[in-house]
Design a protein around this motif. Structure first.
Motif, mmCIF file in Angstrom:
data_model
loop_
_atom_site.group_PDB
_atom_site.id
_atom_site.type_symbol
_atom_site.label_atom_id
_atom_site.label_comp_id
_atom_site.label_asym_id
_atom_site.label_seq_id
_atom_site.Cartn_x
_atom_site.Cartn_y
_atom_site.Cartn_z
ATOM 1 N N UNK A 188 1.108 -1.061 0.000
ATOM 2 C CA UNK A 188 -0.011 -0.003 0.200
ATOM 3 C C UNK A 188 1.019 1.167 -0.051
ATOM 4 N N UNK A 189 0.376 2.205 -1.081
ATOM 5 C CA UNK A 189 1.341 3.349 -1.119
ATOM 6 C C UNK A 189 0.562 4.605 -0.095
ATOM 7 N N UNK A 190 1.441 5.015 0.971
ATOM 8 C CA UNK A 190 1.125 5.925 1.877
ATOM 9 C C UNK A 190 1.941 7.236 1.564
ATOM 10 N N UNK A 191 1.350 8.379 1.725
ATOM 11 C CA UNK A 191 1.817 9.917 1.517
ATOM 12 C C UNK A 191 1.219 10.694 2.524
ATOM 13 N N UNK A 192 1.728 12.141 2.537
ATOM 14 C CA UNK A 192 1.296 13.126 3.510
ATOM 15 C C UNK A 192 -0.350 13.102 3.275
ATOM 16 N N UNK A 193 -1.044 13.299 4.506
ATOM 17 C CA UNK A 193 -2.474 13.128 4.139
ATOM 18 C C UNK A 193 -3.094 11.610 4.469
ATOM 19 N N UNK A 194 -2.466 10.745 4.182
ATOM 20 C CA UNK A 194 -3.049 9.316 4.547
ATOM 21 C C UNK A 194 -3.154 8.951 5.906
ATOM 22 N N UNK A 195 -4.423 8.058 6.053
ATOM 23 C CA UNK A 195 -4.683 7.660 7.327
ATOM 24 C C UNK A 195 -5.081 6.366 7.637
ATOM 25 N N UNK A 196 -5.247 5.892 8.604
ATOM 26 C CA UNK A 196 -5.417 4.447 8.685
ATOM 27 C C UNK A 196 -4.557 3.524 9.192
ATOM 28 N N UNK A 197 -5.243 2.196 9.440
ATOM 29 C CA UNK A 197 -4.131 0.969 10.182
ATOM 30 C C UNK A 197 -2.858 0.891 9.400
#
Length: 253
Positions: A188-197
């Motif tokens: 999963x790609x995550x960046x500024x603004x992402x949220x969650x487990x």
């Protein structure tokens, strides 16, 4: 996969992060620039300027790209708002794009329903940016006070105590890889603004690696982004502040 021209070294990191994400979405959609133009209101020339960091894409263009690529527009619009703050200083005036090139003949006028949706998306992104800015301001003030003692008199008291985080770190090694009990993703790609487990999982693994991301709250804010960059530099990875497959591989060990 496109062979993109390297972005200028002096480009502001906030603008770079937006452009890298736009390029990634375009590549993973499998669409050419002309095909992308055919599905949006913007010409191939305009998209080339946006992908080349020669012009800041307008909010409707960012929302259109998210729609075509099946991406949640909220995260992308938040990145665009942050990049807009740095755009004036990041791009020389001679290279600024005064108006996006819109090809009106390619698509019919927006329906009233879509106009309402577009306005709602923009309003939501602005709300998110203001919330992130408020969190950063509170963090900076606490750090200025030395992390303890009483707050300055100019700092307004919080209206209510913060809710406890629903995430925790239960780090264990399974099958030769580290897991913290929040998510088992490795892609999963995550960046500024992402949220969650998945964000909480990355935060736990960053802490396990000896780099503090702040709290384990599942919110990809400035502290988490700074920790990701430090970990990427430590691990010999490309330092872009985003968690993708290569960074997950290094975090999992």
């Amino acid at each position: 996969m496109s062979r993109w021209k390297a972005l200028p070294a002096e480009l502001d990191p906030r603008v770079r992060q937006l452009v890298v994400r736009l390029r990634w979405l375009k590549d993973h959609s499998g669409l050419s620039v002309r095909q992308l133009a055919a599905r949006t209101e913007y010409s191939p020339k305009s998209w080339e300027r946006y992908f080349g960091a020669r012009a800041l894409p307008p909010v409707p263009a960012v929302a259109a790209l998210a729609r075509v690529c099946g991406e949640d527009p909220t995260r992308l619009l938040a990145l665009r708002e942050v990049a807009a703050e740095a755009w004036t200083a990041a791009v020389p005036e001679a290279e600024a794009d005064p108006e996006p090139e819109i090809v009106l003949s390619q698509r019919p006028p927006l329906s009233p329903e879509r106009r309402v949706l577009r306005i709602a998306l923009v309003a939501g992104s602005v709300t998110l940016v203001l919330a992130v800015a408020s969190a950063v301001l509170v963090t900076v003030r606490l750090m200025d006070d030395g992390g303890g003692g009483t707050a300055r008199s100019s700092t307004a008291p919080l209206a209510a105590p913060a809710s406890p985080s629903p995430y925790s770190c239960r780090v264990e090694r399974v099958g030769g890889h580290w897991y913290a009990g929040n998510s088992r993703t490795r892609q999963e790609n995550l960046a500024a603004g992402s949220n969650g487990p998945a964000v909480a999982e990355a935060q736990c693994l960053l802490r396990r690696a000896g780099i503090s991301p702040g709290g384990i709250d599942g919110m990809f804010g400035p502290l988490t982004e700074h920790a990701v960059k430090a970990f990427q530099k430590q691990s010999g990875l490309d330092v872009d502040g985003m968690v993708g497959p290569h960074t997950w591989k290094a975090l999992r060990g």
